[in-house]
Write an enzyme that holds these catalytic residues in place. Structure first.
Site, mmCIF file in Angstrom:
data_model
loop_
_atom_site.group_PDB
_atom_site.id
_atom_site.type_symbol
_atom_site.label_atom_id
_atom_site.label_comp_id
_atom_site.label_asym_id
_atom_site.label_seq_id
_atom_site.Cartn_x
_atom_site.Cartn_y
_atom_site.Cartn_z
ATOM 1 N N ASN A 1 0.696 0.565 5.673
ATOM 2 C CA ASN A 1 1.198 -0.252 4.677
ATOM 3 C C ASN A 1 1.785 -1.411 5.457
ATOM 4 O O ASN A 1 2.959 -1.079 6.273
ATOM 5 C CB ASN A 1 2.269 0.585 3.709
ATOM 6 C CG ASN A 1 3.029 -0.046 2.946
ATOM 7 O OD1 ASN A 1 2.326 -1.371 2.492
ATOM 8 N ND2 ASN A 1 4.217 0.089 2.713
ATOM 9 N N GLY A 2 1.712 -2.759 5.333
ATOM 10 C CA GLY A 2 2.315 -3.804 5.834
ATOM 11 C C GLY A 2 1.354 -4.751 6.084
ATOM 12 O O GLY A 2 0.414 -5.026 5.556
ATOM 13 N N TYR B 1 11.151 -4.502 -7.202
ATOM 14 C CA TYR B 1 9.804 -4.430 -7.939
ATOM 15 C C TYR B 1 8.860 -3.230 -7.690
ATOM 16 O O TYR B 1 8.550 -2.499 -8.358
ATOM 17 C CB TYR B 1 9.090 -5.482 -7.826
ATOM 18 C CG TYR B 1 7.648 -5.519 -8.668
ATOM 19 C CD1 TYR B 1 7.408 -5.687 -9.969
ATOM 20 C CD2 TYR B 1 6.538 -5.263 -7.696
ATOM 21 C CE1 TYR B 1 6.011 -5.349 -10.575
ATOM 22 C CE2 TYR B 1 5.214 -5.388 -8.445
ATOM 23 C CZ TYR B 1 4.962 -5.317 -9.626
ATOM 24 O OH TYR B 1 3.867 -5.115 -10.374
ATOM 25 N N THR C 1 9.442 -2.180 -14.939
ATOM 26 C CA THR C 1 10.209 -2.388 -13.851
ATOM 27 C C THR C 1 11.813 -2.740 -14.147
ATOM 28 O O THR C 1 12.843 -2.343 -13.497
ATOM 29 C CB THR C 1 9.765 -2.915 -12.687
ATOM 30 O OG1 THR C 1 8.402 -2.885 -12.602
ATOM 31 C CG2 THR C 1 10.378 -2.654 -11.334
ATOM 32 N N CYS D 1 0.762 -1.081 -0.031
ATOM 33 C CA CYS D 1 0.063 0.178 -0.011
ATOM 34 C C CYS D 1 0.894 1.176 0.127
ATOM 35 O O CYS D 1 2.096 1.318 0.460
ATOM 36 C CB CYS D 1 -0.969 0.175 1.181
ATOM 37 S SG CYS D 1 -1.852 -1.444 1.254
ATOM 38 N N ASP E 1 11.697 -8.259 -13.641
ATOM 39 C CA ASP E 1 12.313 -7.987 -12.478
ATOM 40 C C ASP E 1 12.331 -9.260 -11.617
ATOM 41 O O ASP E 1 13.317 -9.528 -10.614
ATOM 42 C CB ASP E 1 11.549 -6.950 -11.463
ATOM 43 C CG ASP E 1 9.976 -7.145 -11.822
ATOM 44 O OD1 ASP E 1 9.376 -7.850 -10.921
ATOM 45 O OD2 ASP E 1 9.595 -6.450 -12.601
ATOM 46 N N GLY F 1 -0.881 0.648 -5.015
ATOM 47 C CA GLY F 1 -1.809 0.073 -4.636
ATOM 48 C C GLY F 1 -3.024 0.375 -5.661
ATOM 49 O O GLY F 1 -3.095 1.523 -5.817
#
Length: 498
Positions: free
Chosen positions: A101-102, A257, A303, A2, A366, A28
């Site tokens: 985020n996590g 990435y 990427t 996120c 990637d 996201g």
């Protein structure tokens, strides 16, 4: 994965939060949300969809206030419903909103504790709501009508004592200020910066430095593992280390990435890290395959482009753009559901036949996660006339789940799980596959900041830095979060809506 952002300014922050989320959209694409504060009142808008689709002019005008936080989401846990869009809100104490985020590795235990001991109800399957309620309870225990900065930092210390896993967080305390903090391992990124104006300094917290750049904020530094940054509504900034024990272990997959190449994370340039990945991979080819017959190096957009260019230079081969990307299709890796990922690959890329016809082609990506995308792209190259198709991955084989906020929960869905490198190459239809060595990846990223002694490499090594992840946990996670389980959740949600 996120993206989070928070701003304290001297003017309305709605447009700048919108711009920040647009810049962080790569983190996201499932949902977006913004909450602002003016005169002690909160204004919230969130829903499923891209940032540009969630907000219109009328909704933006309602987001009044000179401080606020924002979030872009893709689902790692729970279902992809608008109820789990962030920021989350809880009215007691003080009125708190949070963006996260996590992923918490002890979420289920915390959920039980919050109900049995703290008498708090969790309404969604999101661990972010759990994290918000843990923080709220730590503040509630103070029993004070007016908060101090010390109180806020003490509450963060309480979160660190109770929560395990990865979390980079922004919290807005209504009328008081905005808080940002990272877990003691610093697994997920968070930075903060300053913008000087005639009225005084304005401050911003975000997942990546690129969000600060585009809004004219100067990067101060990363939030350190276990550290908290609090910006009062008046513009005063405070920082404090909120845990005694830290072990800086940033997620290495951010550099492979997720992060934008123009970001700097933990004082490491993502762009330069990817350049070094390409150099290392080319050196491996020259070392282990000196008589290779590669004619051209072609990146799989976007990427891998930086690494592929360095590979071509090191190998002395032409670098060519063989695939044209439709910019209006999202990143396939972070799309929910395998069918959606497969469909989007066909819509996203188109081969330029002239660059493939009659050539031995080295495709560079990637990473290889589920493998379905790689197989489709290799077939595209063959259909375009390639004589041989070799495949290079800037990352090592992804063989194990990531439990810290990246959607790799089910080992059985990873193509390299229980397969040799040659077996993966055969499964995706490549004439040969070349993977980056893990030591080379660590060197390529770590060279940017020698102070970092350890990275989270769990999806490559099965070494989980938080020390609380075992086979039982992984089995439970796979059962709950594989694509089949998520599809059942989506179908159930569709039935409810219908």
């Amino acid at each position: 994965m996120c993206g989070i952002a928070g701003i304290v300014s001297y003017h309305n922050v709605n447009q700048e939060l919108y711009d920040a989320l647009t810049v962080l959209q790569h983190r996201g694409q499932d949902a977006a949300g913004i909450v602002t504060c003016e005169k002690g009142k909160l204004f919230l808008r969130k829903d499923n969809g891209l940032t540009r689709d969630v907000f219109n002019s009328a909704q933006m005008l309602k987001l009044k206030g000179n401080m606020g936080i924002g979030h872009v989401r893709y689902p790692t846990a729970g279902c992809s419903s608008s109820e789990e869009a962030q920021p989350f809100y809880v009215n007691s104490p003080y009125g708190l909103t949070l963006a996260h985020n996590g992923n918490l590795t002890n979420a289920e235990m915390l959920k039980k504790e919050l109900f049995a001991e703290d008498q708090r109800h969790i309404n969604t399957d999101s661990d972010s709501e759990i994290l918000l309620n843990v923080f709220a309870h730590e503040l509630q225990n103070l029993g004070k009508l007016r908060l101090t900065v010390d109180d806020v930092f003490n509450a963060v210390a309480g979160v660190h004592r109770r929560c395990r896993g990865a979390y980079a967080v922004v919290v807005m305390i209504t009328g008081f200020g905005i808080l940002g903090f990272r877990d003691p391992f610093g697994i997920r990124p968070a930075v903060f910066g300053e913008r000087k104006t005639v009225f005084g300094s304005e401050f911003m917290i975000a997942s990546e430095s690129v969000a600060l750049d585009v809004l004219g904020f100067e990067l101060i530094r990363d939030i350190a593992p276990g550290e908290a940054v609090f910006i009062e509504a008046s513009g005063q900034i405070h920082t404090r280390q909120c845990t005694e024990k830290t072990n800086h272990s940033p997620c290495i997959f951010e550099y492979v990435y997720f992060a934008r190449p123009d970001s700097i994370i933990d004082n490491i340039s993502v762009y330069k890290a990817r350049m070094r990945m390409g150099e290392k991979l080319a050196e491996k080819i020259l070392r282990e395959w000196p008589d290779h017959d590669i004619d051209v190096v072609i990146p799989i957009p976007d990427t891998s482009r930086t690494a592929a260019l360095e590979m071509a230079n090191k190998l002395g081969k032409n670098f060519r753009e063989g695939f044209i990307k439709n910019r209006y299709i999202g990143r396939t890796f972070i799309m929910p559901g395998q069918k959606m990922r497969e469909k989007s690959v066909k819509q996203k890329l188109n081969a330029i036949g002239l660059e493939f016809e009659g050539k031995n082609v080295l495709l560079v990506d990637d990473s290889v996660v589920r493998g379905t995308t790689s197989a489709q792209i290799i077939q595209m190259a063959r259909d375009a006339g390639a004589k041989k198709v070799y495949f290079a991955s800037a990352a090592p084989p992804v063989r194990y789940p990531n439990v810290y906020g990246i959607d790799m929960p089910a080992a059985s869905e990873l193509i390299a799980h229980n397969r040799s490198d040659e077996g993966v190459g055969e499964a995706i239809g490549a004439d040969r596959i070349i993977y980056q060595d893990l030591d080379d990846l660590i060197e390529a990223v770590g060279r940017g900041n020698r102070k970092i002694k350890q990275f989270d490499t769990s999806c490559f090594s099965k070494i989980y830095v938080t020390g609380d992840v075992d086979d039982v946990y992984l089995e439970q996670t796979e059962h709950l979060r594989n694509d089949g389980a998520k599809q059942i959740q989506r179908d159930a949600l569709t039935d409810v809506v219908a």
